[in-house]
Design a protein around this motif. Structure first.
Motif, PDB file in Angstrom:
ATOM      1  N   ALA A  89       0.817  -1.216   0.000  1.00 28.16           N
ATOM      2  CA  ALA A  89       0.000   0.000   0.000  1.00 28.16           C
ATOM      3  C   ALA A  89       0.849   1.264   0.000  1.00 28.16           C
ATOM      4  CB  ALA A  89      -0.932  -0.005   1.204  1.00 28.16           C
ATOM      5  N   CYS A  90       2.043   1.180   0.592  1.00 30.37           N
ATOM      6  CA  CYS A  90       2.900   2.363   0.703  1.00 30.37           C
ATOM      7  C   CYS A  90       3.781   2.586  -0.522  1.00 30.37           C
ATOM      8  CB  CYS A  90       3.770   2.258   1.952  1.00 30.37           C
ATOM      9  SG  CYS A  90       2.855   2.460   3.505  1.00 30.37           S
ATOM     10  N   VAL A  91       3.714   1.670  -1.492  1.00 27.92           N
ATOM     11  CA  VAL A  91       4.482   1.852  -2.725  1.00 27.92           C
ATOM     12  C   VAL A  91       3.769   2.876  -3.613  1.00 27.92           C
ATOM     13  CG1 VAL A  91       5.282   0.756  -4.849  1.00 27.92           C
ATOM     14  CG2 VAL A  91       5.453  -0.462  -2.666  1.00 27.92           C
ATOM     15  N   THR A  95      -0.342  -0.321  -7.614  1.00 25.74           N
ATOM     16  CA  THR A  95       0.019  -1.546  -6.913  1.00 25.74           C
ATOM     17  C   THR A  95      -1.225  -2.405  -6.805  1.00 25.74           C
ATOM     18  OG1 THR A  95      -0.535  -0.799  -4.666  1.00 25.74           O
ATOM     19  CG2 THR A  95       1.647  -0.212  -5.513  1.00 25.74           C
ATOM     20  N   ALA A  96      -1.042  -3.609  -6.280  1.00 23.90           N
ATOM     21  CA  ALA A  96      -2.178  -4.516  -6.114  1.00 23.90           C
ATOM     22  C   ALA A  96      -3.039  -4.144  -4.910  1.00 23.90           C
ATOM     23  CB  ALA A  96      -1.663  -5.951  -5.966  1.00 23.90           C
ATOM     24  N   SER A  97      -2.565  -3.217  -4.103  1.00 23.19           N
ATOM     25  CA  SER A  97      -3.297  -2.848  -2.896  1.00 23.19           C
ATOM     26  C   SER A  97      -4.553  -2.052  -3.238  1.00 23.19           C
ATOM     27  CB  SER A  97      -2.394  -2.020  -1.971  1.00 23.19           C
ATOM     28  OG  SER A  97      -3.112  -1.598  -0.831  1.00 23.19           O
ATOM     29  N   ARG A  98      -5.639  -2.326  -2.512  1.00 22.34           N
ATOM     30  CA  ARG A  98      -6.896  -1.613  -2.748  1.00 22.34           C
ATOM     31  C   ARG A  98      -6.810  -0.168  -2.254  1.00 22.34           C
ATOM     32  NH1 ARG A  98     -11.498  -0.934   0.326  1.00 22.34           N
ATOM     33  NH2 ARG A  98     -10.627  -2.208   2.004  1.00 22.34           N
ATOM     34  N   ILE A  99      -6.043   0.064  -1.185  1.00 21.15           N
ATOM     35  CA  ILE A  99      -5.887   1.401  -0.609  1.00 21.15           C
ATOM     36  C   ILE A  99      -4.428   1.802  -0.781  1.00 21.15           C
ATOM     37  CG2 ILE A  99      -6.133   2.806   1.458  1.00 21.15           C
ATOM     38  CD1 ILE A  99      -8.074   0.645   2.494  1.00 21.15           C
ATOM     39  N   LEU A 210       8.370  14.057   0.294  1.00 22.63           N
ATOM     40  CA  LEU A 210       7.315  13.044   0.321  1.00 22.63           C
ATOM     41  C   LEU A 210       7.896  11.645   0.522  1.00 22.63           C
ATOM     42  CD1 LEU A 210       4.279  13.369   0.121  1.00 22.63           C
ATOM     43  CD2 LEU A 210       4.422  12.712  -2.285  1.00 22.63           C
ATOM     44  N   GLY A 211       9.108  11.442   0.042  1.00 20.42           N
ATOM     45  CA  GLY A 211       9.755  10.155   0.273  1.00 20.42           C
ATOM     46  C   GLY A 211       9.972   9.903   1.752  1.00 20.42           C
TER      47      GLY A 211
END
Length: 245
Positions: A89-91, A95-99, A210-211
């Motif tokens: 999710a943090c990438v 990504t495959a994450s829903r959120i 932001l990184g």
């Protein structure tokens, strides 16, 4: 049975991470921690815990079908799945994450790119996912642990009663983290503008900041998982001493 000292509990990764975020010391005495913990349990919760404890001897033990090694593997696999979901999710980007972590590019308007609400909303959404996943894992592991021995059945019953008593308080504490995170975003933005030495907002410079913010958020989420899993980890570690009554 494994023992967890108040001091070690208070020095969890989450406490240290939050202390670093708001630049305050994280140390505290075990006495102070124990006193505050006592204030969290009101009369009604105390009665429920006392009833749960008094009823332990009346529990009828029914052996389960899951062995301790399988329970440990299920715990590790469940924890790994929760952690992996956070990392995905943090990438930034697709990504495959829903959120997913808010997408910010060089063309994103300043007000949107630096809005604290966007990052705190992402954190709250992740908290919801974590809470559900940890509860589901905890419930399943607790049931399996209770089937190992009568002693562990009693421990599992107390774990459930204490979890119910502390649930609202813990939700309140975890719920305060997004507000602290929003303050952190404001601070990062101010630092960014200060480093620009009076110049107007520059997207490339904010993207670098932001990184750091993304790393901070990821670290907080992982630390929160660690804190939420502490009671369950105690149950799993108790398997070593709970095999025999």
């Amino acid at each position: 049975m494994p023992q967890f000292s108040p001091t070690s509990l208070h020095s969890t990764r989450l406490v240290r991470s939050l202390a670093a975020l708001i630049d305050t010391p994280s140390h505290d005495s075990g006495h102070q921690f124990s006193r505050r913990l006592g204030t969290l349990i009101d009369l009604g919760d105390s009665v429920k815990l006392a009833n749960a404890q008094s009823g332990l001897k009346e529990l009828v033990f029914e052996p389960g079908v899951v062995d301790p090694a399988s329970i440990r593997r299920d715990f590790l696999a469940g924890r790994a799945a929760i952690i992996n979901a956070i990392l995905q999710a943090c990438v930034p980007g697709e990504t495959a994450s829903r959120i997913r972590f808010p997408t910010v590019t060089a063309t994103t308007l300043e007000a949107e790119a630096t809005a604290p609400d966007a990052y705190s909303a992402f954190y709250r959404a992740q908290q919801s996912e974590i809470s559900y996943a940890v509860l589901r894992l905890h419930t399943a592991i607790r049931a399996d642990v209770a089937g190992i021995s009568s002693g562990l059945q009693q421990l599992a019953a107390l774990d459930g009663a204490l979890g119910a008593a502390m649930g609202n308080h813990l939700r309140g504490y975890f719920g305060a983290v997004p507000a602290l995170l929003a303050r952190h975003v404001v601070t990062l933005r101010s630092d960014c503008l200060e480093q620009l030495d009076g110049k107007s907002y520059q997207a490339d410079f904010w993207l670098m900041q932001l990184g750091k913010l993304r790393a901070d958020i990821q670290n907080l989420l992982l630390a929160e998982v660690e804190a939420r899993l502490l009671p369950l980890q105690g149950l799993v570690e108790a398997l070593h001493d709970g095999m025999m009554d």
